[in-house]
Design a protein around this motif. Sequence first.
Motif, PDB file in Angstrom:
ATOM      1  N   LYS A  72     -63.721 -54.978 -66.342  1.00 34.59           N
ATOM      2  CA  LYS A  72     -63.947 -54.128 -65.070  1.00 34.59           C
ATOM      3  C   LYS A  72     -64.985 -53.055 -65.172  1.00 34.59           C
ATOM      4  O   LYS A  72     -65.774 -53.226 -64.062  1.00 34.59           O
ATOM      5  N   GLU A  76     -68.006 -53.220 -62.339  1.00 29.28           N
ATOM      6  CA  GLU A  76     -68.468 -51.918 -61.614  1.00 29.28           C
ATOM      7  C   GLU A  76     -70.033 -51.745 -61.665  1.00 29.28           C
ATOM      8  O   GLU A  76     -70.551 -51.504 -60.546  1.00 29.28           O
ATOM      9  N   ASP A 131     -58.874 -49.012 -56.209  1.00 30.54           N
ATOM     10  CA  ASP A 131     -59.601 -50.188 -55.845  1.00 30.54           C
ATOM     11  C   ASP A 131     -58.900 -51.209 -54.705  1.00 30.54           C
ATOM     12  O   ASP A 131     -59.547 -51.785 -53.967  1.00 30.54           O
ATOM     13  N   GLU A 161     -63.248 -57.163 -56.847  1.00 29.19           N
ATOM     14  CA  GLU A 161     -62.365 -56.006 -56.829  1.00 29.19           C
ATOM     15  C   GLU A 161     -60.819 -56.714 -56.576  1.00 29.19           C
ATOM     16  O   GLU A 161     -59.928 -56.012 -56.856  1.00 29.19           O
ATOM     17  N   HIS A 164     -59.502 -56.546 -59.881  1.00 27.61           N
ATOM     18  CA  HIS A 164     -59.332 -55.175 -60.419  1.00 27.61           C
ATOM     19  C   HIS A 164     -57.912 -54.786 -59.868  1.00 27.61           C
ATOM     20  O   HIS A 164     -57.053 -54.286 -60.422  1.00 27.61           O
TER      21      HIS A 164
END
Lengths: 305, 90
Positions: A72, A76, A131, A161, A164
Motif C-alpha cells: 500500500k 500511494e 481510502d 485504492e 486498499h
Amino acid sequence: MTRSWNTMEDFEAFLNDGGIVEVDDAMPEDYRKAVFTFIEMHANSELMGGLTERDWIPKTPGLRHKMSVLAKTQDEIGHGHLLYMVAADMGIKTRTEMLEDLFAGKSRFHNVFHYKAETWGDQVAIAFLVDAAALASQQAVFKNCSYGPYRRILKRIISEEGFHMRLGEDRMMRIANGTDLQRELFQGALDRWFWPSLQLFGPDSKPGDLLLRWHIKSERNEVLRDRWVQKFVPLLQSYGFSVPCPDLTQDEDGRWDVGPIDWEPLKATLAQGGPDSKRRIEQAARNWERTQWVRTAMDELAVPA
Amino acid sequence: MIYEVFLKKDGRDEYRHAGALEAANDELALVLARESYLRRAEGSRLWLARRDHIIEGGTDFVAPNADKPHRHHDGQAVAAHRKQVREDRS
Ligand SMILES: [Fe+2]
Ligand SMILES: [Fe+2]
C-alpha cells in the motif's frame, strides 16, 4: 496539435458537449490553474498519505499485514509520482517546485493527513474509512473528468485504492471477530477517524463551484458525503462498532442523518493548523533533505544526450 | 527507418498502438502514416516513435511483478459479510 477557443463561452460549450481537454490544448488560464491546483493537492495528499503508511511498516503486526502495508505504501507513493507528472505537464510548477512548496507548508493536502495515527487500529480505520472516502471522491472525478491526462491516470489509481479499501475492511473484520481488547482498540480509532473521513468530502458545494461547472467534479460534495454516510454507518454497525455521532438518527425510509457537522477542524487543517500538521510537514521536509544524496546520485548517473 | 504508429481519437481514449511503417525520414513517415493508418478518421491525433528510440522492458524484466500476492486482495470474506447484511435486512 493545439486546439484553442476564442471565448470562455466557446470553451464551456465544448466542455458541456463532453469535450476532453488535452495537455497541448490552449485551454483558458483559469481552467488550467483550477485543474492544476486540484491535481497538485491530490498529488500532495498521496505523498503525505504514503509517508504515514510508511511509518507503520515496522510496527505492523505479522508478516502478512506487513507485506500488504508495504504494497500500500508503494502504491500511494506511486500515485504521487503519477499525479506530479500530470500536474507538472500543465506548465505551472515543476515537480520540484511542488515538493518544495509542500515541505515549506505553502500548499495544501487533504485534512485526514493532518492527524496522527495513534495505534494499529487507526491504520485499519484509515485504510477502510479514509481510502473509501478518497475512492468515492476520485470515482466521481473519473466519471466525467474533462481533463484527459488526469482522467486516464485516475483509472489506474482507483483500481489500487479499491485494493486498499478491501484490505482495510478485511482487517477490520478480523478485529471485529477478535478479542474485546482488539474491538476496543478499533472503536477508539473509529471515534478518532469517523469525522475527519466524513469531512474529507468538504462542506456543501457552492452554487458557482468552477470544478463542477468545468466538469472536473461530477457530483456535489454533499451528495458524495451523504452517499458515504448511507453506506458506512450501517456497515460499521454490522461489524458491531458504534458510530461516534451523538445526534445520529434514522428516518422512516432508513436514511441516516449524522446531524450538524462542525467544519472548524477541516478549516484548521487547510491552514496547516491540524493536530499533527506541523510534525507531518517537518518530518516530510526532513525526509526530503535526508534523501538528497539519492537525487544527487541519480543526476550524476544521468548520461548527457 | 522503422516507426511505430500511435493514434488517438479526440475524447476520453488514450493513444493506442496501431502498427508500424517504414519511411526514409520523419516527414515522409508522417505522410505515410496519415495515408495508411488514418484513411477514414481512425484517429484525430498521431504520434510516431522511431523503433530504435523505443526502450523495451522484456518479459523477463517485467515478470517478477506477476508473483506478488500481497499486492492483491480478493475481498471474498468481506463480500460475503456484506451479502449477509443485505439478506438479514430484507
Ligand atoms: Fe492513493
Ligand atoms: Fe490508498
